[in-house]
Design an enzyme around this catalytic site. Sequence first.
Site, mmCIF file in Angstrom:
data_model
loop_
_atom_site.group_PDB
_atom_site.id
_atom_site.type_symbol
_atom_site.label_atom_id
_atom_site.label_comp_id
_atom_site.label_asym_id
_atom_site.label_seq_id
_atom_site.Cartn_x
_atom_site.Cartn_y
_atom_site.Cartn_z
ATOM 1 C CB CYS A 45 -0.941 -0.003 1.208
ATOM 2 S SG CYS A 45 -1.878 1.517 1.347
ATOM 3 C CB CYS A 50 -3.173 2.403 -1.739
ATOM 4 S SG CYS A 50 -3.450 0.699 -1.307
ATOM 5 C CE LYS A 53 -4.605 3.813 -6.732
ATOM 6 N NZ LYS A 53 -5.023 2.455 -6.515
ATOM 7 C CE1 TYR A 184 -10.925 -4.579 -7.529
ATOM 8 C CE2 TYR A 184 -10.511 -2.430 -6.573
ATOM 9 C CZ TYR A 184 -11.215 -3.612 -6.583
ATOM 10 O OH TYR A 184 -12.190 -3.824 -5.657
ATOM 11 C CD GLU A 188 -6.859 1.786 -9.276
ATOM 12 O OE1 GLU A 188 -7.758 1.926 -8.441
ATOM 13 O OE2 GLU A 188 -5.720 1.383 -8.960
ATOM 14 C CG HIS A 445 -29.700 21.595 -5.000
ATOM 15 N ND1 HIS A 445 -29.748 20.730 -6.076
ATOM 16 C CD2 HIS A 445 -29.920 22.844 -5.504
ATOM 17 C CE1 HIS A 445 -29.994 21.421 -7.177
ATOM 18 N NE2 HIS A 445 -30.100 22.701 -6.862
ATOM 19 C CD GLU A 450 -28.984 17.557 -5.735
ATOM 20 O OE1 GLU A 450 -30.064 17.896 -5.240
ATOM 21 O OE2 GLU A 450 -28.225 18.372 -6.313
HETATM 22 P P1 NDP Z 1 -7.686 -8.261 -10.910
HETATM 23 O O1 NDP Z 1 -7.974 -9.619 -10.437
HETATM 24 O O2 NDP Z 1 -8.558 -7.131 -10.504
HETATM 25 O O3 NDP Z 1 -7.622 -8.271 -12.509
HETATM 26 C C1 NDP Z 1 -6.827 -9.177 -13.210
HETATM 27 C C2 NDP Z 1 -7.117 -8.985 -14.687
HETATM 28 O O4 NDP Z 1 -6.228 -9.794 -15.433
HETATM 29 C C3 NDP Z 1 -8.527 -9.416 -15.050
HETATM 30 O O5 NDP Z 1 -9.015 -8.515 -16.004
HETATM 31 C C4 NDP Z 1 -8.325 -10.808 -15.630
HETATM 32 O O6 NDP Z 1 -9.267 -11.157 -16.598
HETATM 33 C C5 NDP Z 1 -6.968 -10.637 -16.294
HETATM 34 N N1 NDP Z 1 -6.243 -11.906 -16.411
HETATM 35 C C6 NDP Z 1 -6.061 -12.844 -15.461
HETATM 36 N N2 NDP Z 1 -5.313 -13.861 -15.931
HETATM 37 C C7 NDP Z 1 -5.016 -13.549 -17.206
HETATM 38 C C8 NDP Z 1 -4.270 -14.201 -18.225
HETATM 39 N N3 NDP Z 1 -3.685 -15.374 -18.014
HETATM 40 N N4 NDP Z 1 -4.159 -13.588 -19.427
HETATM 41 C C9 NDP Z 1 -4.757 -12.386 -19.654
HETATM 42 N N5 NDP Z 1 -5.470 -11.734 -18.739
HETATM 43 C C10 NDP Z 1 -5.603 -12.302 -17.527
HETATM 44 O O7 NDP Z 1 -6.183 -8.022 -10.508
HETATM 45 P P2 NDP Z 1 -5.320 -6.710 -10.348
HETATM 46 O O8 NDP Z 1 -3.935 -7.187 -10.484
HETATM 47 O O9 NDP Z 1 -5.809 -5.616 -11.220
HETATM 48 O O10 NDP Z 1 -5.592 -6.305 -8.837
HETATM 49 C C11 NDP Z 1 -5.399 -7.262 -7.785
HETATM 50 C C12 NDP Z 1 -6.196 -6.891 -6.571
HETATM 51 O O11 NDP Z 1 -5.598 -5.776 -5.948
HETATM 52 C C13 NDP Z 1 -7.618 -6.475 -6.862
HETATM 53 O O12 NDP Z 1 -8.469 -7.575 -6.873
HETATM 54 C C14 NDP Z 1 -7.928 -5.527 -5.744
HETATM 55 O O13 NDP Z 1 -8.502 -6.243 -4.674
HETATM 56 C C15 NDP Z 1 -6.579 -4.987 -5.341
HETATM 57 N N6 NDP Z 1 -6.446 -3.598 -5.804
HETATM 58 C C16 NDP Z 1 -7.286 -2.667 -5.275
HETATM 59 C C17 NDP Z 1 -7.227 -1.372 -5.698
HETATM 60 C C18 NDP Z 1 -8.181 -0.384 -5.133
HETATM 61 O O14 NDP Z 1 -8.750 -0.642 -4.076
HETATM 62 N N7 NDP Z 1 -8.422 0.734 -5.796
HETATM 63 C C19 NDP Z 1 -6.250 -0.918 -6.701
HETATM 64 C C20 NDP Z 1 -5.424 -1.986 -7.190
HETATM 65 C C21 NDP Z 1 -5.528 -3.270 -6.747
HETATM 66 P P3 NDP Z 1 -10.745 -11.680 -16.213
HETATM 67 O O15 NDP Z 1 -11.514 -10.455 -15.854
HETATM 68 O O16 NDP Z 1 -11.219 -12.321 -17.461
HETATM 69 O O17 NDP Z 1 -10.565 -12.634 -15.083
#
Ligand code: NDP
Length: 466
Positions: A45, A50, A53, A184, A188, A445, A450
């Site tokens: 984080c 976080c 970022k 995510y 982002e 407002h 709202e």
């Molecule tokens: P996510 O699980 O959110 O996303 C992973 C992405 O990669 C998905 O779109 C998935 O596709 C794709 N994917 C997975 N495997 C493959 C593959 N073999 N080939 C191609 N694409 C693939 O992971 P992130 O790394 O983005 O984030 C991890 C976690 O970190 C999040 O779940 C969240 O909890 C946390 N996080 C929170 C944030 C916040 O609170 N703002 C910011 C950043 C991270 P598909 O959708 O088809 O599964």
Amino acid sequence: MAEAEYDFDLFVIGAGSGGVRAARIAAQAGARVAIAEEYRVGGTCVIRGCVPKKFMVYASDYGRKIEEARQYGWQVEEKGFDFPAFMSAMNAEVDRLSAIYLRNLANAGVDVFEERAELKDAHTIVLKESGKTFTVDKVLIATGGTPWRPSPEELPGVEHTMTSNEVFLLDELPKRIVIAGGGYIACEFAHIFAGLGVETCLVYRGDTVLNGFDWDVRTAVHEGLKEAGVRVITSAIFEEIREVEGEECPYCIKLSNGMEINADKIVMAVGRRAATDGLGCDAAGVKLTDKGAVIVDDSSRTSVPNIFAVGDVTDRIQLTPVAIREGHAFADSIFGDKDWHFEHDNVASAVFTQPEVGTVGMTEAEARKALDNVDIYKTKFRPMKTMLLDDPERVMIKLVVDGDTDRVVGVHIVSPDAGEMIQMIGIAVKMGATKAQFDATCAVHPTIAEEIVTLRQKWVPETEPA
Ligand code: NDP
């Protein structure tokens, strides 16, 4: 407290959000606590997640704000963006926060070891650099997660890619960046780089980003990415990455749909895995899932009675505030005088796309599966600020209501400041507020929020979302 035969009452492996909180609370309750961190105190984080970022999100948003200011009558001369100056300010803040974490641990009387620790057995910890060994009564595994990448066999040329970890170490902005993933992190960073003027392309294997989120959030964010200038390629994955000579962009990515795209930086944001490799879980008898996450019960206890785990390493909900609560509950329950555990329902969260996503509770699809009657209230509109701007930005607000009890079971927002809004709405949803109680709340407002308390008309679906 532990019998004196142990060197420590508690040894925490990993000084991120969950580990630091647990260590401090346990030490303040009188336990003899040690914590080990192999990289930098603060964890994902603070150091490479976080916090930096969010600074990058702020930085990238100023480009648009400058244009908005012009349309609001300001005469602004733009001289460009000094990326190294921004990065050095951001890194100074990250250093400051990491130092505060260290100081707080020291003030609480925690022994800090800035090196990797592993389990030798259920009651023995080994420090990898110094070779020191400690006997410990309780262990807390709080090693977090780490970005996952396909192997070179699965993706030839994967060594030319980086992950979110390395994005925070860039010393100059790329010209053209390609990001794999639609979660995510991918969404982002796509907004961040596009906002900073980088030619940005996102390659996602599905058809609409943010899988698992409410459908209206997904479509709004998907369209928002394109409006922000991101080239979005769907239903495709990387097949091969090769170097090309004499080009401004030195890499060529071959996609599964036959397309080829060039980039000078490539980010794999395809998910994260629990950081348990080489940790000694086997030796200690700690059971893992097939993805390597530590299996825990509601009290964060692993399959070994004296070993606990909190945060991303348990792959429950990968969010900093969740890790902090899990760590706090563990320390209070085991070393303090309050036995409690964190409830993982109705956790509000935000995705810092531009505009942001704020979400809490069930999606419409989840509610339709779980409940007999579901009422939906939703609206899409241009926020007041954009009326004087040449800006197509729209806001989406959606309430998911249990039609039998009138309870609001989900709220989903795509809007500027949606993260701030959802924090407040999270209280009402957690308290079990009804739609009638939302309606009884007087509007503020003129605001975007709202609309949350003025949605009167039930939405009737034309076609069911897939
Ligand atoms: P996510 O699980 O959110 O996303 C992973 C992405 O990669 C998905 O779109 C998935 O596709 C794709 N994917 C997975 N495997 C493959 C593959 N073999 N080939 C191609 N694409 C693939 O992971 P992130 O790394 O983005 O984030 C991890 C976690 O970190 C999040 O779940 C969240 O909890 C946390 N996080 C929170 C944030 C916040 O609170 N703002 C910011 C950043 C991270 P598909 O959708 O088809 O599964």
